[in-house]
Every structure is written in structure tokens, then in C-alpha cells.
Enzyme design. Sequence first.
Site, PDB file in Angstrom:
ATOM      1  N   HIS A   1      36.069  -3.411  19.263  1.00 42.74           N
ATOM      2  CA  HIS A   1      34.727  -3.148  19.803  1.00 42.74           C
ATOM      3  C   HIS A   1      34.098  -1.982  19.061  1.00 42.74           C
ATOM      4  O   HIS A   1      34.800  -1.105  18.551  1.00 42.74           O
ATOM      5  CB  HIS A   1      34.774  -2.851  21.306  1.00 42.74           C
ATOM      6  CG  HIS A   1      35.688  -1.722  21.676  1.00 42.74           C
ATOM      7  ND1 HIS A   1      37.044  -1.865  21.751  1.00 42.74           N
ATOM      8  CD2 HIS A   1      35.446  -0.420  21.992  1.00 42.74           C
ATOM      9  CE1 HIS A   1      37.599  -0.722  22.099  1.00 42.74           C
ATOM     10  NE2 HIS A   1      36.639   0.181  22.238  1.00 42.74           N
TER      11      HIS A   1
ATOM     12  N   HIS B   1      31.205   1.054  19.514  1.00 43.00           N
ATOM     13  CA  HIS B   1      30.352   1.803  20.425  1.00 43.00           C
ATOM     14  C   HIS B   1      29.013   2.050  19.721  1.00 43.00           C
ATOM     15  O   HIS B   1      28.992   2.477  18.561  1.00 43.00           O
ATOM     16  CB  HIS B   1      30.946   3.180  20.733  1.00 43.00           C
ATOM     17  CG  HIS B   1      32.276   3.151  21.418  1.00 43.00           C
ATOM     18  ND1 HIS B   1      32.415   3.457  22.756  1.00 43.00           N
ATOM     19  CD2 HIS B   1      33.526   2.888  20.962  1.00 43.00           C
ATOM     20  CE1 HIS B   1      33.705   3.385  23.090  1.00 43.00           C
ATOM     21  NE2 HIS B   1      34.396   3.045  22.017  1.00 43.00           N
TER      22      HIS B   1
HETATM   23  P1  AMP Z   1      37.793   2.880  23.432  1.00 42.76           P
HETATM   24  O1  AMP Z   1      38.268   4.107  24.178  1.00 42.76           O
HETATM   25  O2  AMP Z   1      37.227   3.149  22.071  1.00 42.76           O
HETATM   26  O3  AMP Z   1      38.864   1.803  23.421  1.00 42.76           O
HETATM   27  O4  AMP Z   1      36.573   2.322  24.265  1.00 42.76           O
HETATM   28  C1  AMP Z   1      36.751   1.565  25.418  1.00 42.76           C
HETATM   29  C2  AMP Z   1      35.533   1.778  26.259  1.00 42.76           C
HETATM   30  O5  AMP Z   1      35.514   0.778  27.251  1.00 42.76           O
HETATM   31  C3  AMP Z   1      35.485   3.121  26.978  1.00 42.76           C
HETATM   32  O6  AMP Z   1      34.363   3.872  26.535  1.00 42.76           O
HETATM   33  C4  AMP Z   1      35.372   2.733  28.446  1.00 42.76           C
HETATM   34  O7  AMP Z   1      34.478   3.559  29.157  1.00 42.76           O
HETATM   35  C5  AMP Z   1      34.872   1.316  28.383  1.00 42.76           C
HETATM   36  N1  AMP Z   1      35.203   0.464  29.506  1.00 42.76           N
HETATM   37  C6  AMP Z   1      36.387   0.399  30.169  1.00 42.76           C
HETATM   38  N2  AMP Z   1      36.320  -0.528  31.153  1.00 42.76           N
HETATM   39  C7  AMP Z   1      35.070  -1.060  31.110  1.00 42.76           C
HETATM   40  C8  AMP Z   1      34.378  -2.051  31.861  1.00 42.76           C
HETATM   41  N3  AMP Z   1      34.973  -2.713  32.873  1.00 42.76           N
HETATM   42  N4  AMP Z   1      33.093  -2.327  31.526  1.00 42.76           N
HETATM   43  C9  AMP Z   1      32.494  -1.671  30.528  1.00 42.76           C
HETATM   44  N5  AMP Z   1      33.089  -0.727  29.768  1.00 42.76           N
HETATM   45  C10 AMP Z   1      34.362  -0.431  30.052  1.00 42.76           C
END
Ligand code: AMP
Length: 134
Positions: free
Chosen positions: A98, A100
Amino acid sequence: MPSLFTKIIQREIPAHIVYEDDRVIAFLDIFPVADGHTLVVPKHEKPNALASDSNDLADCWRVIQTLAPAILRATGTEGCVVVTNVGEAAGQSVPHTHFHIIPRRKGDGLPAWPNPPVDQDRLARTAEQIKQAL
Ligand code: AMP
């Protein structure tokens, strides 16, 4: 077991989806760093962006190029960070590729990367090590 993001794609978990096509989905981060913080996710699940197929990454970037300007317009911001974390050491918490998109504005108070001075020999040595590792 499907990832958290695959569960969002499959509508098993709710999310604020802002874009979707047959290959990519984008939704708001549930813990936003800034208003409009959005995640762009390829539907083909791979553990991180280094493991994803380059076609999936190109599809994500195509969406980012359309979506990021819309996010900036919607949030009235001037710039954004587009970043992907690879591995737990880098802060990756969801093992599904993913990107950001984090809107930024001058003086928003978000921490900047440290830029400690480094000597030229060290840079040359590091560049050599990387080239040797290729
Ligand atoms: P990373 O830490 O780069 O793996 O990013 C994962 C992101 O997913 C984090 O910024 C979380 O806040 C976000 N996240 C976790 N659960 C959910 C969810 N159910 N819906 C939307 N975002 C989420």
C-alpha cells in the site's frame, strides 16, 4: 488468510473508499496523520511493494497521480508525501502492499527526517557497497 486490506476489498470490513477500479482500491486511513490521509492498495495481495508485480505498482501510481491532486484540492493543502513502508523495521504494520498519500502544508508540525551531515568518504563507500550488492 486474507490480509486486512483484502477484507476491505471484499467488503468484510468497512472503510471510507474514495476510489476503486478492477485492480486498485483507495480508502481513508483509519488513523490519519493528516486530514485526507489515504491508502492506495493493489487488489492483488503481496506482502509489500518490493514483492508486488511491477504492473500492480504502475496501476497504483496511475491512481496516485489522479487521486493525490484531488485530495490536495479537497483538503486545501499544498503538497503531499507519497510513501510505502517495507517491513516491520520501516513501520509496516499491514503486510499487503500500500501507498500512503499524506497531505502536507507548510508549518503543519509533522516531524521532518533528520539530515545529519555525512562525510564524502562515507557516501562513496556506501555507494560502492550498494553497487557491489546489485
Ligand atoms: P503501514 O503502517 O505502512 O503498514 O500502514 C498501515 C496503515 O493502515 C496504518 O496507517 C493504519 O492506520 C491503517 N489501517 C489499519 N487498519 C485500517 C482500517 N481498518 N482501515 C483503514 N486503515 C487502516
